[in-house]
Design a protein around this motif. Structure first.
Motif, short mmCIF file in Angstrom:
data_model
loop_
_atom_site.label_atom_id
_atom_site.label_comp_id
_atom_site.label_asym_id
_atom_site.label_seq_id
_atom_site.Cartn_x
_atom_site.Cartn_y
_atom_site.Cartn_z
N UNK A 121 17.67 36.58 98.22
CA UNK A 121 18.83 35.70 98.18
C UNK A 121 20.02 36.50 97.67
N UNK A 122 21.09 36.56 98.46
CA UNK A 122 22.26 37.33 98.01
C UNK A 122 23.33 36.41 97.44
N UNK A 123 23.30 35.16 97.81
CA UNK A 123 24.29 34.20 97.29
C UNK A 123 23.85 32.81 97.68
N UNK A 124 24.46 31.81 97.08
CA UNK A 124 24.27 30.45 97.56
C UNK A 124 25.58 29.97 98.14
N UNK A 125 25.45 29.02 99.07
CA UNK A 125 26.64 28.59 99.77
C UNK A 125 26.63 27.07 99.85
N UNK A 126 27.80 26.47 99.72
CA UNK A 126 27.90 25.03 99.94
C UNK A 126 28.20 24.79 101.40
N UNK A 127 27.73 23.66 101.90
CA UNK A 127 28.01 23.30 103.29
C UNK A 127 29.12 22.25 103.24
N UNK A 128 30.28 22.58 103.79
CA UNK A 128 31.40 21.64 103.74
C UNK A 128 31.42 20.80 105.01
N UNK A 228 40.35 20.09 106.30
CA UNK A 228 40.14 19.32 105.07
C UNK A 228 38.64 19.14 104.89
N UNK A 229 38.13 19.51 103.73
CA UNK A 229 36.71 19.28 103.53
C UNK A 229 36.51 18.03 102.69
N UNK A 230 35.54 17.22 103.08
CA UNK A 230 35.34 15.92 102.46
C UNK A 230 34.55 16.04 101.16
N UNK A 231 34.82 15.14 100.23
CA UNK A 231 33.96 15.02 99.05
C UNK A 231 32.65 14.38 99.51
N UNK A 232 31.56 14.82 98.94
CA UNK A 232 30.27 14.24 99.32
C UNK A 232 29.67 13.56 98.09
N UNK A 233 29.34 12.29 98.23
CA UNK A 233 28.87 11.48 97.10
C UNK A 233 29.85 11.56 95.92
N UNK A 234 31.13 11.65 96.24
CA UNK A 234 32.15 11.66 95.19
C UNK A 234 32.38 13.01 94.55
N UNK A 235 31.66 14.04 94.99
CA UNK A 235 31.82 15.35 94.36
C UNK A 235 32.64 16.26 95.27
N UNK A 236 33.65 16.90 94.68
CA UNK A 236 34.48 17.79 95.46
C UNK A 236 33.70 19.06 95.83
N UNK A 237 33.82 19.50 97.08
CA UNK A 237 33.08 20.71 97.47
C UNK A 237 33.72 21.97 96.90
N UNK A 244 26.55 23.99 89.76
CA UNK A 244 25.99 23.04 88.79
C UNK A 244 25.00 22.09 89.44
N UNK A 245 24.93 22.12 90.77
CA UNK A 245 23.97 21.27 91.45
C UNK A 245 24.48 19.88 91.74
N UNK A 246 25.73 19.61 91.38
CA UNK A 246 26.27 18.26 91.63
C UNK A 246 26.59 18.06 93.10
N UNK A 247 27.09 19.12 93.73
CA UNK A 247 27.37 19.03 95.17
C UNK A 247 26.05 19.31 95.89
N UNK A 248 25.61 18.31 96.65
CA UNK A 248 24.23 18.36 97.14
C UNK A 248 24.01 19.26 98.35
N UNK A 249 25.05 19.46 99.15
CA UNK A 249 24.83 20.19 100.39
C UNK A 249 24.95 21.70 100.14
#
Lengths: 292, 286
Positions: A121-128, A228-237, A244-249
């Motif tokens: 694993x070289x990094x983690x990435x959020x999916x927007x 524009x990237x959407x907030x998911x479950x109220x959490x900003x991407x 922190x694990x709050x953004x689920x994707x």
């Protein structure tokens, strides 16, 4: 003559090259011919250790890998690194066929891949989840995104947006981004057949940038200012929220190696560089989440 | 004479190896593709629109329709503009203009298809989306892009067949008092009809086989299109999109898609050959 493949054949061609070089031709045309042959052989007479390090796979990781390669070459100017796209699955096939030294994969390995490959694993990435700038929708739950992409919600109005039909944009089969998205969001639901299919992050970006009704998804680090990237479950991407694990994707960015084959030292150096503090800092500054 | 013999043998070997590669490709594609058609059943394969490779559903009807729709659109556009160009080049344009125009059209053939696709995405797609609606990636957009791509094929073959019409036809018509346009459409185009038709069919073959540009502008959605503003997936784009990673049955199904394409193109080529042979036969009789 055979096509040169392995190290053994190189040595044979060395000797042929040597003969061609000392031969004194009688006729001019034969001389040219031999020169030509010599040049062709010479092109093949390259030590295999000089071969560039091939990094092939996910188009999501590609721009980051290119950047890393650039920085790596500033420190090690003698080496060459070739970064190519093709998709996560193509990358894994490329290391299986020994075309690539390192495969790039933007999803977790499948079971059958796990048995022959090792992932770093070289990094983690959020999916927007991205929409057009003018779209008034700001925040969706994972369920709503799922309903969008399975075709249950067909108009932005029912999500509080403008009265416009939803235009879904998916990635092609075999894309790590697609597979990560399906795993994280779709939960066994089938993607609507109306969805447009695009072959790269760039193509998705181009479409969403210009189409007020479009919705697509891509790596958080690639979104840029135009979408524009959407907030998911109220959490900003944001990278911090992914960390922190709050953004689920979120999904891993992997370098994949063949488990039982010897990695060339140059490739190892590159991997070490990517995992070093400097490499990780570069990834972090590009919006990814460092792992070390 | 010894040299003659050697060259003859060498050339025969070269020619045979070119043909044998065709035979090998055919055998290979059919060997890989046919079993899955038989297993799924021709009806479920050709007449169903459910393409869910993950669940073993391989229905390519929507893509056949997609390919045919895009090709038909392309050939309409290509035919109108290509034939128009050919008529102007052979009948109306002054020689100095022909010298510029003809190579210019032929240059079109040399532009890589990805460039056409890119221009399509950047220029055409937003225009279609804005003024006509829909996602912009559509049958119409791909037809326009492909129509431009087949222009050089249609134009240059049409120019050749029009120029092959005996000069006496034209002289005769003019002598009878026909205007230039009357001569063109009543005599020359009539005489060149079958050759022009063959040009259209060859253009069609090119359009149906084009992949890269179509992937970029057709949208590749699996849904059956309802209007020319809807996105489609063609047979070629299906293969190119999924080939990279497909395995097992899925891979075979993509080969079967290739078999379908192969058969369609074979039919088109056979028609083109028959037509041009017939016209050649006619010409020989006269």
């Amino acid at each position: 003559m055979t096509i040169m493949v392995s190290g053994h054949e190189y040595s044979i061609f060395f000797s042929v090259c040597g003969k061609a070089a000392v031969y004194q031709p009688q006729h001019r045309s034969i001389g040219f011919l031999l020169l030509f042959v010599f040049l062709i052989f010479f092109a093949g007479c390259k030590d295999s250790s000089d071969r560039p390090v091939n990094v092939i796979g996910s188009t999501s990781i590609q721009p980051f890998a290119e950047l890393l390669a650039e920085e790596f070459l500033k420190i090690n100017p003698d080496e060459t690194i070739d970064v190519q796209g093709g998709g996560s699955t193509a990358g894994i096939q490329a290391i299986a066929n020994e075309i690539a030294d390192i495969g790039m994969c933007s999803r977790t390995l499948k079971e059958e891949e796990n048995s022959v490959d090792t992932a770093i694993e070289i990094a983690r990435d959020g999916l927007a989840v991205v929409v057009h700038k003018s779209n008034p929708v700001n925040d969706l739950t994972i369920e709503q995104i799922q309903m969008l992409f399975s075709g249950q919600i067909q108009n932005w109005k029912s999500l509080g947006g403008n009265d416009m039909p939803v235009r879904l944009i998916m990635r092609e089969e075999g894309s790590g981004t697609r597979e990560a998205f399906i795993k994280l969001v779709m939960d066994k639901k089938i993607v609507s057949r109306k969805a447009l299919v695009q072959e790269s992050n760039g193509a998705v970006k181009e479409l969403v940038r210009l189409d007020p009704a479009a919705v697509g998804y891509m790596s958080l680090g690639l979104v840029g200012e135009e979408l524009k990237s959407l907030h998911v479950n109220g959490v900003e991407p944001l990278a911090e929220q992914v960390k922190s694990g709050k953004y689920k994707l979120s999904r891993p960015f992997l370098f994949v190696l063949k488990t039982n084959s010897q990695l060339r030292p140059q490739a190892q150096e590159f991997i070490d560089f990517v995992l070093s503090d400097l490499g990780q800092k570069i990834l972090e500054s590009e919006g990814l989440i460092r792992v070390k | 004479m010894k040299q003659d013999k050697i060259i003859q043998i060498a050339l025969t070997i070269v020619a045979l190896s070119a043909i044998s590669s065709l035979v090998l490709i055919t055998v290979f594609v059919f060997k890989e593709g046919l079993p899955i058609i038989l297993r799924v059943g021709a009806k479920d394969f050709f007449l169903s629109g459910d393409w869910y490779p993950g669940e073993g559903k391989f229905g390519i009807m929507n893509m056949i329709i997609g390919s045919l729709a895009v090709t038909a659109g392309a050939i309409i556009i290509g035919a109108v503009f290509g034939l128009g160009c050919a008529v102007v080049l052979t009948q109306f344009a002054p020689r100095q203009l022909v010298v510029i125009l003809k190579p210019a059209i032929e240059v079109l053939a040399g532009i890589p298809s990805v460039v056409y696709g890119f221009i399509g995405v950047v220029v055409l797609v937003p225009l279609v989306r804005e003024y006509l609606g829909g996602p912009g990636l559509s049958i119409l957009t791909s037809s326009i892009v492909l129509g431009i791509m087949v222009l050089p094929t249609i134009t240059s073959i049409s120019v050749d067949v029009i120029q092959a019409v005996p000069k006496s036809y034209r002289d005769g018509a003019i002598a009878l008092g026909a205007t230039r346009w009357q001569t063109t459409h009543m005599v020359i185009l009539k005489a060149a009809k079958s050759g022009i038709l063959a040009a259209f069919i060859l253009g069609m073959g090119r359009a149906i086989g084009e992949t890269m540009a179509v992937i970029m502008v057709a949208g590749n959605a699996l849904e059956l299109p309802h209007s020319i503003l809807d996105p489609v997936r063609t047979l070629t784009s299906n293969i190119a999109l999924e080939m990279g990673y497909a395995a097992g049955e899925h891979r075979q199904a993509l080969f079967a898609t290739g078999v379908t394409l192969f058969v369609i193109i074979m039919i088109l080529n056979t028609i083109a050959l028959t037509i041009s042979r017939r016209s050649a036969g006619k010409a020989a009789k006269k």
